[in-house]
Design a protein around this motif. Structure first.
Motif, PDB file in Angstrom:
ATOM      1  N   LEU A  98      -7.800  -5.690 -26.269  1.00  0.00           N
ATOM      2  CA  LEU A  98      -8.999  -6.507 -26.137  1.00  0.00           C
ATOM      3  C   LEU A  98      -9.232  -6.842 -24.672  1.00  0.00           C
ATOM      4  O   LEU A  98      -8.284  -7.103 -23.924  1.00  0.00           O
ATOM      5  N   THR A  99     -10.499  -6.866 -24.264  1.00  0.00           N
ATOM      6  CA  THR A  99     -10.852  -7.154 -22.876  1.00  0.00           C
ATOM      7  C   THR A  99     -11.524  -8.524 -22.790  1.00  0.00           C
ATOM      8  O   THR A  99     -11.512  -9.304 -23.735  1.00  0.00           O
ATOM      9  N   SER A 104     -15.920  -7.792 -32.190  1.00  0.00           N
ATOM     10  CA  SER A 104     -15.461  -8.203 -33.520  1.00  0.00           C
ATOM     11  C   SER A 104     -14.862  -6.998 -34.226  1.00  0.00           C
ATOM     12  O   SER A 104     -15.365  -5.882 -34.096  1.00  0.00           O
ATOM     13  N   PHE A 105     -13.780  -7.233 -34.997  1.00  0.00           N
ATOM     14  CA  PHE A 105     -13.229  -6.171 -35.834  1.00  0.00           C
ATOM     15  C   PHE A 105     -13.174  -6.567 -37.308  1.00  0.00           C
ATOM     16  O   PHE A 105     -12.806  -5.765 -38.146  1.00  0.00           O
ATOM     17  N   GLY A 123     -12.371 -10.638 -30.496  1.00  0.00           N
ATOM     18  CA  GLY A 123     -11.714 -11.023 -29.264  1.00  0.00           C
ATOM     19  C   GLY A 123     -12.671 -11.269 -28.127  1.00  0.00           C
ATOM     20  O   GLY A 123     -13.815 -10.818 -28.141  1.00  0.00           O
ATOM     21  N   GLN A 124     -12.184 -12.012 -27.170  1.00  0.00           N
ATOM     22  CA  GLN A 124     -12.834 -12.240 -25.878  1.00  0.00           C
ATOM     23  C   GLN A 124     -11.785 -12.866 -24.975  1.00  0.00           C
ATOM     24  O   GLN A 124     -10.818 -13.469 -25.467  1.00  0.00           O
ATOM     25  N   GLY A 214     -21.072  -5.729 -25.689  1.00  0.00           N
ATOM     26  CA  GLY A 214     -21.199  -5.188 -24.347  1.00  0.00           C
ATOM     27  C   GLY A 214     -21.055  -3.684 -24.444  1.00  0.00           C
ATOM     28  O   GLY A 214     -21.595  -3.059 -25.345  1.00  0.00           O
ATOM     29  N   GLY A 215     -20.275  -3.098 -23.577  1.00  0.00           N
ATOM     30  CA  GLY A 215     -20.105  -1.649 -23.608  1.00  0.00           C
ATOM     31  C   GLY A 215     -18.769  -1.182 -24.139  1.00  0.00           C
ATOM     32  O   GLY A 215     -18.475   0.012 -24.117  1.00  0.00           O
ATOM     33  N   ASP A 216     -17.915  -2.119 -24.606  1.00  0.00           N
ATOM     34  CA  ASP A 216     -16.573  -1.735 -25.043  1.00  0.00           C
ATOM     35  C   ASP A 216     -16.611  -0.805 -26.257  1.00  0.00           C
ATOM     36  O   ASP A 216     -17.410  -1.006 -27.177  1.00  0.00           O
TER      37      ASP A 216
END
Length: 342
Positions: A98-99, A104-105, A123-124, A214-216
């Motif tokens: 996670l970044t 969300s998963f 995550g965040q 975002g772009g993840d």
């Protein structure tokens, strides 16, 4: 269908919904009628498949390849959730850590929040967290101390992730059997943002997959899922009561629908300006100085303000865009701005 399978199915049908439990280890394949795809609004690039190359137990797991951006999301799951207390156990494996970006998963449609609103787990700030879509509240709050009260999701191997949604709105969370203090509502000093409203979730489904704001991008595998009204634990076995086919077929499903481009909200801060004008009159006999001060006052309308660490802007954000006194709205990326101290 064997006599044992018939007996188990009969018992399951007699159980009240409050005691219903759905489990699967996917050794009989992926039953898409039991675990349908869920991709609200749009899906561009995400895919789900039965994978026989890695599993927590047996040979099979469900692989979710998540693309970047909101429309790269895709989930699979069920609406067969009990009323009252809800316990979920899933063995999950992630490719990438996670970044700082919000993802969300697990997502759960929540009738208490309104139409098409979700209670989300993801995550965040590199940690696990809950997110309430209606007001973007997080548990824990994303202060340095709140961040430290949660934990990262290990990558490269299957992890036992469990959570409990109480009938009173309480939350409990475990990773590999260990409670996560920051993801629990009881006695949590970093739950102020979460508990600022009286919140009792009424989830209508549980879905596993990937959603990025975002772009993840990431790839997740899910195995040995159990959803019921009591805790199974990491050592609890999974027995699937549905009829399984004699052969296992691996398939990948990608859905595509309309694309929705969210709007961008711009936050503008107004300040008051004071102008001082000095006029000077000089005579040969004496000198007289007269000072005139003009003050301009700005009146600000009573608009909702966001608390510290809360979201205040970003693509698609429709909540408060003005921070409380002493805070500024700082852009972390195109999709997320946060109220921080100046």
């Amino acid at each position: 269908m064997t006599r044992l399978q018939k007996a188990l199915l009969g018992i399951a049908l007699l159980l009240p919904s409050s005691l219903a439990q759905i489990t699967d280890d996917f050794e009989g394949g992926w039953d898409s009628s039991k675990w349908p795809i869920y991709a609200p609004d749009c899906n561009q690039g995400g895919s789900i498949s039965l994978d026989s190359s890695t599993a927590h137990s047996g040979r099979n797991s469900i692989k979710v390849s998540g693309a970047g951006g909101y429309c790269g999301h895709i989930f699979f799951g069920t609406t067969q959730v009990p009323t009252g207390d809800v316990y979920v156990r899933v063995w999950v494996k992630a490719t990438t850590a996670l970044t700082d970006s919000h993802v969300s998963f697990i997502t759960m449609p929540d009738a208490s929040l309104g139409t098409n609103k979700h209670l989300r787990i993801g995550g965040q700030n590199k940690i696990l967290m809950y997110n309430r879509e209606s007001d973007d509240a997080t548990l824990p709050e994303l202060s340095p101390q709140g961040t430290a009260s949660s934990t990262a999701l290990p990558v490269g191997s299957f992890q036992c992730f469990e959570y409990h949604i109480g009938s009173d709105g309480s939350l409990e969370t475990w990773l590999n059997g260990n409670p996560i203090a920051g993801l629990t509502t009881a006695n949590n000093p970093y739950a102020n943002q979460w508990t600022r409203v009286n919140y009792v979730p009424r989830i209508t489904g549980v879905y596993f997959g990937w959603e990025s704001y975002g772009g993840d991008t990431n790839t997740f595998w899910y195995d040995d899922i159990a959803i019921g009204s009591s805790r199974v634990g990491c050592s609890g076995s999974v027995t699937t009561t549905s009829v399984r086919p004699s052969t296992t077929t691996s398939r990948t499903t990608t859905t595509t629908s309309r694309t929705t481009t969210p709007s961008t909200t711009r936050s503008t801060t107004s300040s008051s300006r004071t102008t001082t004008t000095t006029s000077r009159i000089t005579t040969t006999a004496s000198r007289t100085t007269t000072t005139t001060t003009t003050t301009t006052r700005t009146t600000t309308a009573n608009t909702p303000t966001q608390t510290q660490w809360g979201q205040c802007g970003g693509v698609g954000w429709t909540g408060p865009t003005v921070c409380a006194n002493g805070l500024i709205c700082k852009s972390l990326n195109a999709y997320y701005s946060q109220c921080l101290t100046n």
